[in-house]
Design a protein around this motif. Structure first.
Motif, short mmCIF file in Angstrom:
data_model
loop_
_atom_site.label_atom_id
_atom_site.label_comp_id
_atom_site.label_asym_id
_atom_site.label_seq_id
_atom_site.Cartn_x
_atom_site.Cartn_y
_atom_site.Cartn_z
N THR A 36 19.53 2.49 -13.73
CA THR A 36 19.21 3.63 -12.89
C THR A 36 19.05 3.16 -11.45
OG1 THR A 36 17.69 5.49 -12.62
CG2 THR A 36 16.73 3.41 -13.37
N THR A 37 18.61 4.04 -10.57
CA THR A 37 18.38 3.66 -9.18
C THR A 37 16.98 3.07 -9.04
OG1 THR A 37 17.55 5.84 -8.59
CG2 THR A 37 19.91 5.48 -8.37
N ILE A 38 16.74 2.38 -7.96
CA ILE A 38 15.47 1.68 -7.78
C ILE A 38 14.29 2.64 -7.65
CG2 ILE A 38 14.21 0.14 -6.22
CD1 ILE A 38 16.83 -1.36 -5.80
N ARG A 103 26.70 -1.41 -6.42
CA ARG A 103 26.16 -0.15 -5.94
C ARG A 103 26.88 0.99 -6.64
NH1 ARG A 103 23.00 0.05 -1.40
NH2 ARG A 103 22.51 -1.98 -0.54
N ARG A 104 26.23 2.16 -6.68
CA ARG A 104 26.82 3.31 -7.33
C ARG A 104 28.02 3.77 -6.53
NH1 ARG A 104 22.64 7.70 -9.02
NH2 ARG A 104 22.60 8.13 -6.81
N ARG A 105 29.06 4.17 -7.24
CA ARG A 105 30.33 4.47 -6.60
C ARG A 105 30.30 5.68 -5.70
NH1 ARG A 105 35.99 2.90 -8.91
NH2 ARG A 105 36.97 4.15 -7.33
N GLY A 106 29.61 6.72 -6.09
CA GLY A 106 29.67 7.97 -5.34
C GLY A 106 28.97 7.92 -4.00
N ASP A 107 27.75 7.37 -3.97
CA ASP A 107 26.97 7.41 -2.74
C ASP A 107 26.48 6.05 -2.27
OD1 ASP A 107 25.20 6.98 -4.74
OD2 ASP A 107 23.84 8.61 -4.24
N GLY A 108 26.80 5.00 -2.98
CA GLY A 108 26.44 3.66 -2.54
C GLY A 108 24.98 3.30 -2.75
N THR A 109 24.28 4.02 -3.60
CA THR A 109 22.88 3.72 -3.88
C THR A 109 22.77 2.44 -4.69
OG1 THR A 109 22.39 6.07 -3.93
CG2 THR A 109 20.79 4.62 -4.93
N GLN A 110 21.77 1.62 -4.34
CA GLN A 110 21.58 0.38 -5.07
C GLN A 110 21.05 0.66 -6.47
OE1 GLN A 110 19.18 -2.49 -3.09
NE2 GLN A 110 19.77 -4.13 -4.47
N LEU A 111 21.63 0.01 -7.46
CA LEU A 111 21.26 0.21 -8.86
C LEU A 111 20.37 -0.92 -9.35
CD1 LEU A 111 24.69 1.37 -10.24
CD2 LEU A 111 22.72 2.79 -9.74
N CYS A 112 19.70 -0.67 -10.45
CA CYS A 112 18.87 -1.69 -11.07
C CYS A 112 18.81 -1.43 -12.57
CB CYS A 112 17.46 -1.66 -10.48
SG CYS A 112 16.53 -0.21 -10.91
N ILE A 113 18.26 -2.39 -13.26
CA ILE A 113 18.02 -2.27 -14.70
C ILE A 113 16.51 -2.33 -14.90
CG2 ILE A 113 18.20 -3.44 -16.92
CD1 ILE A 113 20.96 -4.37 -16.11
N ILE A 114 15.98 -1.36 -15.60
CA ILE A 114 14.57 -1.41 -16.00
C ILE A 114 14.56 -1.69 -17.49
CG2 ILE A 114 14.43 1.10 -16.20
CD1 ILE A 114 11.45 0.81 -15.47
N GLU A 115 13.78 -2.69 -17.89
CA GLU A 115 13.76 -3.09 -19.29
C GLU A 115 12.34 -3.41 -19.72
OE1 GLU A 115 16.24 -6.51 -19.56
OE2 GLU A 115 14.87 -7.79 -18.45
#
Length: 118
Positions: A36-38, A103-115
Motif C-alpha cells: 500500500t502507500t506509506i 512508485r505507483r504507476r498512475g500518480d507516482g506515489t511511493q509504495l511500501c509493504i506493511i507486514e
C-alpha cells in the motif's frame, strides 16, 4: 486549528476511511503482509496494533471488540488462535513498514509493504 485531532483524513469521508481500514486490516491479518502507500500503512498500523493487543487478552469481551472491527470470523479466529499467541511476550510493535523503491504507476506515489513481525 487542528488541536487534539489525530490521524490522517486521506481525502476520504469518515465512513469510507473506516471501511477501508477494516478491509486492509482483514487482508493484513489474513495474508501477513500487504502492499500500500506509506500514509495508509502508517494509519493502518494505528488501527491493527490495538486489535492484536486485545486479542492477546483472549477473553470473550476482547473477541467481541475485535469482531466489531473485523467482520470476517475466519480472520478473527486466526487472530486469536495463531497471531496473538505469537506475540504473547511482545509489548507492541507488531507491524513493520518497508519502503519500496518502485512508485505507483498512475500518480507516482511511493509504495511500501506493511507486514506482521515474526
Amino acid at each position: 486549528m487542528r488541536h487534539m485531532k489525530t490521524g490522517r483524513k486521506l481525502n476520504r469521508f469518515s465512513d469510507h476511511r473506516r471501511a477501508m481500514f477494516r478491509n486492509m486490516a482483514t487482508e493484513l491479518l489474513r495474508h501477513g503482509r500487504i502492499r500500500t502507500t506509506i500514509p495508509k500503512a502508517k494509519e493502518l498500523r494505528r488501527f491493527v496494533e490495538p486489535l492484536i493487543t486485545k486479542a492477546k487478552r483472549g477473553d470473550l469481551s476482547a473477541r467481541r471488540q475485535v469482531i466489531r472491527e473485523i467482520h470476517d470470523l475466519d480472520v478473527v479466529r486466526r487472530l486469536f488462535d495463531d497471531i496473538a499467541p505469537r506475540y504473547a511476550e511482545r509489548n507492541g510493535g507488531y507491524t513493520r513498514i518497508l519502503k519500496l523503491a518502485e512508485r505507483r504507476r498512475g500518480d507516482g506515489t511511493q509504495l511500501c509493504i506493511i507486514e506482521l513481525v515474526e
